[in-house]
Design an enzyme around this catalytic site. Structure first.
Site, PDB file in Angstrom:
ATOM      1  N   ARG A  39      13.551 -15.274  -3.943  1.00  0.00           N
ATOM      2  CA  ARG A  39      12.525 -14.343  -4.420  1.00  0.00           C
ATOM      3  C   ARG A  39      12.322 -14.471  -5.922  1.00  0.00           C
ATOM      4  NH1 ARG A  39      14.235  -8.648  -1.916  1.00  0.00           N
ATOM      5  NH2 ARG A  39      13.456  -7.975  -3.940  1.00  0.00           N
ATOM      6  N   ARG A  56      12.223   5.703  -1.708  1.00  0.00           N
ATOM      7  CA  ARG A  56      12.923   5.396  -2.954  1.00  0.00           C
ATOM      8  C   ARG A  56      12.681   6.457  -4.012  1.00  0.00           C
ATOM      9  NH1 ARG A  56      13.148  -0.716  -1.959  1.00  0.00           N
ATOM     10  NH2 ARG A  56      14.306  -1.554  -3.682  1.00  0.00           N
ATOM     11  N   ARG A  78      15.715  -3.291 -12.072  1.00  0.00           N
ATOM     12  CA  ARG A  78      15.716  -2.684 -10.727  1.00  0.00           C
ATOM     13  C   ARG A  78      16.871  -1.704 -10.560  1.00  0.00           C
ATOM     14  NH1 ARG A  78      15.329  -8.250  -7.788  1.00  0.00           N
ATOM     15  NH2 ARG A  78      15.899  -7.164  -5.886  1.00  0.00           N
TER      16      ARG A  78
HETATM   17  P1  ADP Z   1      15.751  -4.865  -3.029  1.00  0.00           P
HETATM   18  O1  ADP Z   1      16.313  -6.119  -2.497  1.00  0.00           O
HETATM   19  O2  ADP Z   1      15.809  -4.742  -4.515  1.00  0.00           O
HETATM   20  O3  ADP Z   1      16.210  -3.628  -2.355  1.00  0.00           O
HETATM   21  P2  ADP Z   1      13.013  -4.716  -1.954  1.00  0.00           P
HETATM   22  O4  ADP Z   1      12.626  -5.951  -1.253  1.00  0.00           O
HETATM   23  O5  ADP Z   1      13.315  -3.510  -1.154  1.00  0.00           O
HETATM   24  O6  ADP Z   1      14.195  -5.082  -2.933  1.00  0.00           O
HETATM   25  O7  ADP Z   1      11.888  -4.324  -3.033  1.00  0.00           O
HETATM   26  C1  ADP Z   1      11.387  -5.269  -3.953  1.00  0.00           C
HETATM   27  C2  ADP Z   1      10.458  -4.583  -4.922  1.00  0.00           C
HETATM   28  O8  ADP Z   1       9.348  -3.998  -4.198  1.00  0.00           O
HETATM   29  C3  ADP Z   1      11.068  -3.407  -5.700  1.00  0.00           C
HETATM   30  O9  ADP Z   1      11.701  -3.832  -6.892  1.00  0.00           O
HETATM   31  C4  ADP Z   1       9.826  -2.544  -5.994  1.00  0.00           C
HETATM   32  O10 ADP Z   1       9.053  -3.100  -7.046  1.00  0.00           O
HETATM   33  C5  ADP Z   1       9.018  -2.717  -4.710  1.00  0.00           C
HETATM   34  N1  ADP Z   1       9.331  -1.703  -3.682  1.00  0.00           N
HETATM   35  C6  ADP Z   1       9.869  -1.913  -2.442  1.00  0.00           C
HETATM   36  N2  ADP Z   1       9.991  -0.772  -1.757  1.00  0.00           N
HETATM   37  C7  ADP Z   1       9.527   0.209  -2.584  1.00  0.00           C
HETATM   38  C8  ADP Z   1       9.413   1.620  -2.472  1.00  0.00           C
HETATM   39  N3  ADP Z   1       9.799   2.277  -1.339  1.00  0.00           N
HETATM   40  N4  ADP Z   1       8.909   2.301  -3.522  1.00  0.00           N
HETATM   41  C9  ADP Z   1       8.493   1.682  -4.645  1.00  0.00           C
HETATM   42  N5  ADP Z   1       8.591   0.347  -4.825  1.00  0.00           N
HETATM   43  C10 ADP Z   1       9.100  -0.393  -3.811  1.00  0.00           C
END
Ligand code: ADP
Ligand code: ADP
Ligand code: ZN
Length: 210
Positions: free
Chosen positions: A157, A89, A168
């Site tokens: 969630r 990310r 986000r």
């Molecule tokens: P989404 O459904 O928003 O894609 P995720 O389940 O992938 O959500 O991620 C939820 C949260 O976990 C993010 O908002 C962030 O806080 C954290 N997160 C997940 N993956 C990463 C990453 N690769 N780098 C930094 N933070 C992450």
């Protein structure tokens, strides 16, 4: 080891598509979001450090994420590669990944911001098998029962609320979307229109992966 990356804003459908294509690719799905939520639930050091960022809709620091991935790739099922969902990310995360595995395809699922809030605020999933549903776009066939495993443990969630989604999306535009250009320059970046029926998107992803 050659891996695939599913890329896109929150709620683009990365998890939904990952589950559908994992059988065709033969690569295990790795969601950093799921790994972090498990760490929070179990109260590990990583979970304690990550929680405040997740609750605020901010990215968790790169060092924490990169450590998680370094551990994950040591597991025996990672030997032929992994399918990453929601990782990398940031550019430092992508640089770290390039030291760990080759990446053959980055599949970017594109959905306009105007559709994201509704997608995320209607999302729920099965606590037992992880299947993802949506109140309006992809509901369970019988109310309250998971289609995949029959469990009645469906949950939402904590961060799937309008205020956190806005944060986000900001994080996505500022820190994650610059990665598109970074990968495009390597000739492995495939854009897929994610604002269509789930099945049509799956077909296009499988074509891009051929
Ligand atoms: P989404 O459904 O928003 O894609 P995720 O389940 O992938 O959500 O991620 C939820 C949260 O976990 C993010 O908002 C962030 O806080 C954290 N997160 C997940 N993956 C990463 C990453 N690769 N780098 C930094 N933070 C992450
Ligand atoms: P991500 O992993 O990118 O955050 P999800 O796969 O969890 O996204 O999808 C977010 C929400 O949108 C879920 O409730 C899911 O059921 C729904 N969804 C996924 N793909 C589509 C689609 N093509 N059209 C409408 N809703 C979708
Ligand atoms: Zn289930």
């Amino acid at each position: 080891m050659t891996s695939i990356v599913l890329f896109g804003p929150p709620g683009a459908g990365k998890g939904t598509q990952a589950t559908r294509i994992t059988q065709s690719t033969g690569l295990p799905q790795v969601s950093t979001g799921d790994m972090l939520r498990a760490a929070v639930k179990h109260g590990t050091t990583t979970g304690i450090a990550a929680k405040e960022f997740m609750d605020a809709g901010k990215l968790v620091p790169d060092s924490i994420i990169i450590d998680l991935i370094r551990d994950r790739v040591k597991q025996p099922d990672a030997v032929n590669g992994l399918m990453f969902d929601g990782f990398p990310r940031t550019i430092p995360q992508a640089e770290a990944l390039s030291q760990i595995t080759d990446v053959s395809h980055v599949i970017a699922i594109e959905v306009p911001d105007s559709k994201i809030v509704e997608r995320i605020c209607g999302r729920y999933s099965c606590s037992v098998c992880g299947a993802v549903f949506h109140d309006k776009f992809n509901p369970t066939t019988s109310q309250g029962i998971c289609n995949e495993c029959g469990s009645s443990e469906l949950k939402r969630r904590a961060d799937d609320n309008e205020a956190t989604v806005t944060q986000r999306l900001d994080a996505y535009h500022q820190q994650t979307s610059p990665l598109a250009e970074w990968y495009d320059g390597q000739g492995i970046f495939h854009r897929i229109d994610g604002d269509r029926e789930i099945d049509e998107i799956t077909k296009d992803i499988l074509l891009a992966l051929q």
